[in-house]
Design a protein around this motif. Structure first.
Motif, PDB file in Angstrom:
ATOM      1  N   THR A 217       0.840  -1.195   0.000  1.00  0.00           N
ATOM      2  CA  THR A 217       0.000   0.000   0.000  1.00  0.00           C
ATOM      3  C   THR A 217       0.876   1.246   0.000  1.00  0.00           C
ATOM      4  N   ILE A 218       0.322   2.324  -0.544  1.00  0.00           N
ATOM      5  CA  ILE A 218       0.934   3.652  -0.489  1.00  0.00           C
ATOM      6  C   ILE A 218      -0.062   4.559   0.205  1.00  0.00           C
ATOM      7  N   ASN A 219       0.361   5.220   1.297  1.00  0.00           N
ATOM      8  CA  ASN A 219      -0.568   6.000   2.120  1.00  0.00           C
ATOM      9  C   ASN A 219      -0.062   7.414   2.383  1.00  0.00           C
TER      10      ASN A 219
ATOM     11  N   THR B 113      -5.407   8.484   3.439  1.00  0.00           N
ATOM     12  CA  THR B 113      -5.927   7.860   2.238  1.00  0.00           C
ATOM     13  C   THR B 113      -4.825   7.003   1.644  1.00  0.00           C
ATOM     14  N   GLY B 114      -5.188   5.941   0.966  1.00  0.00           N
ATOM     15  CA  GLY B 114      -4.163   5.053   0.444  1.00  0.00           C
ATOM     16  C   GLY B 114      -4.639   4.238  -0.730  1.00  0.00           C
TER      17      GLY B 114
ATOM     18  N   SER C 286      -9.032   2.273  -6.815  1.00  0.00           N
ATOM     19  CA  SER C 286      -9.998   2.542  -5.738  1.00  0.00           C
ATOM     20  C   SER C 286      -9.258   2.743  -4.417  1.00  0.00           C
ATOM     21  N   GLY C 287      -9.290   3.941  -3.909  1.00  0.00           N
ATOM     22  CA  GLY C 287      -8.573   4.264  -2.682  1.00  0.00           C
ATOM     23  C   GLY C 287      -9.357   3.900  -1.436  1.00  0.00           C
ATOM     24  N   VAL C 288      -8.672   3.919  -0.311  1.00  0.00           N
ATOM     25  CA  VAL C 288      -9.283   3.649   0.990  1.00  0.00           C
ATOM     26  C   VAL C 288      -9.059   4.858   1.895  1.00  0.00           C
ATOM     27  N   ILE C 289     -10.105   5.311   2.551  1.00  0.00           N
ATOM     28  CA  ILE C 289     -10.002   6.416   3.504  1.00  0.00           C
ATOM     29  C   ILE C 289      -9.938   5.841   4.912  1.00  0.00           C
ATOM     30  N   THR C 290      -8.990   6.311   5.712  1.00  0.00           N
ATOM     31  CA  THR C 290      -8.859   5.842   7.094  1.00  0.00           C
ATOM     32  C   THR C 290      -9.089   7.001   8.063  1.00  0.00           C
TER      33      THR C 290
ATOM     34  N   TYR D  91     -11.919   2.089   8.463  1.00  0.00           N
ATOM     35  CA  TYR D  91     -11.577   2.118   7.051  1.00  0.00           C
ATOM     36  C   TYR D  91     -12.852   2.274   6.224  1.00  0.00           C
ATOM     37  N   LEU D  92     -12.832   3.200   5.291  1.00  0.00           N
ATOM     38  CA  LEU D  92     -13.968   3.452   4.416  1.00  0.00           C
ATOM     39  C   LEU D  92     -13.575   3.135   2.978  1.00  0.00           C
ATOM     40  N   LEU D  93     -14.286   2.196   2.376  1.00  0.00           N
ATOM     41  CA  LEU D  93     -14.063   1.829   0.984  1.00  0.00           C
ATOM     42  C   LEU D  93     -15.135   2.517   0.147  1.00  0.00           C
TER      43      LEU D  93
END
Length: 271
Positions: free
Chosen positions: A179-181, A197-198, A209-213, A231-233
């Protein structure tokens, strides 16, 4: 999605409530614990400090002066006289934008099988490496690595970039996941909120598709803190968690409960 927003609101309310109380007590004397190279321990009020020496007032011994080369470690207590959170750089799995000070490190064990060691190469760059124990016994250990570079942009605001990498020892050329965050943390080591975000990558391909933390911690008592990691997808489901962190001088223990009944436990030992 509604549950995700609710958790974030509750965390923000608790964070700013307790944080505001701490800010009102910053005029209190600075209490410290000094660990000397001979392994003795001295408690007292900080009187003065420079690059070469430190002067404290001990209740039983009076004024004491120590040279910095005599000192192994200095713990600075917060305005309430509590030991600081020894693990402010990460939550359970996720990270904050804080980095380890140069020369400091920690060992983390998750579920008794995942083992991680982190080290502050500089005040801004932290490196982490680890492996999973069960796969090691089978001869094909699962390997993990992470690099995080963080920069303070204001007294209570840090930003960081983090890259994680996962592979199998026997298949390094064939298995490449990670992952890159990007991370933003507001607050202190005791009360902080992190938004990140990552993007995930596999075999050199980056998932669009990114992931918000959203994660955070707020100190409740001398030994306990509230911790959450979420975590929000986008367009899909969210992963919500909440629990407690037990805090000792060099150890933290996290007990979290993820939505759906999934318990999580880890122990972190400051090295």
């Amino acid at each position: 999605m509604n549950k995700f927003i609710l958790v974030c609101c509750l965390l923000g309310t608790a964070f700013f409530s307790v944080y505001a109380q701490d800010d009102s007590r910053q005029s209190s004397p600075q209490m410290v614990i000094i660990y000397l190279e001979d392994k003795s321990e001295i408690n007292g009020e900080l009187i003065s400090e420079n690059d070469a020496s430190i002067v404290i007032r001990s209740e039983s011994l009076g004024l004491l002066t120590f040279q910095k080369n005599e000192i192994r470690r200095i713990i600075r207590l917060d305005p309430k006289g509590r030991i600081p959170n020894p693990n402010p750089t990460r939550y359970f799995i996720g990270q904050s934008a804080y980095t380890l000070p140069k020369g400091e490190g920690y060992y983390q064990n998750i579920y008794g099988v995942f083992n991680l060691v982190s080290y502050g190469v500089t005040d801004r760059l932290s490196l982490t490496g680890g492996l999973e124990l069960i796969s090691t016994f089978s001869g094909n250990p699962l390997l993990f690595a992470n690099a995080k570079y963080g920069v303070p942009v204001a007294p209570k605001l840090n930003v960081a970039a983090s890259v994680s990498y996962l592979t199998i020892a026997s298949s390094i050329a064939d298995v490449s996941l990670g992952t890159i965050n990007g991370l933003v943390t507001y607050g202190t080591h005791e009360h902080q909120l992190t938004i990140g975000t990552g993007y995930a990558f596999a075999q050199g391909e980056i998932d669009n598709s990114g992931v918000i933390t959203v994660a955070g911690i707020t100190r409740l008592t001398g030994r306990l803190a509230l911790i959450t990691e979420n975590y929000l997808l986008p367009g899909e489901s969210s992963v919500i968690s909440g629990g407690l962190r037990y805090i000792a001088k060099k150890v933290t223990v996290d007990l979290l409960y993820f939505e759906g009944g999934f318990p999580a436990i880890d122990i972190v030992l400051k090295l």
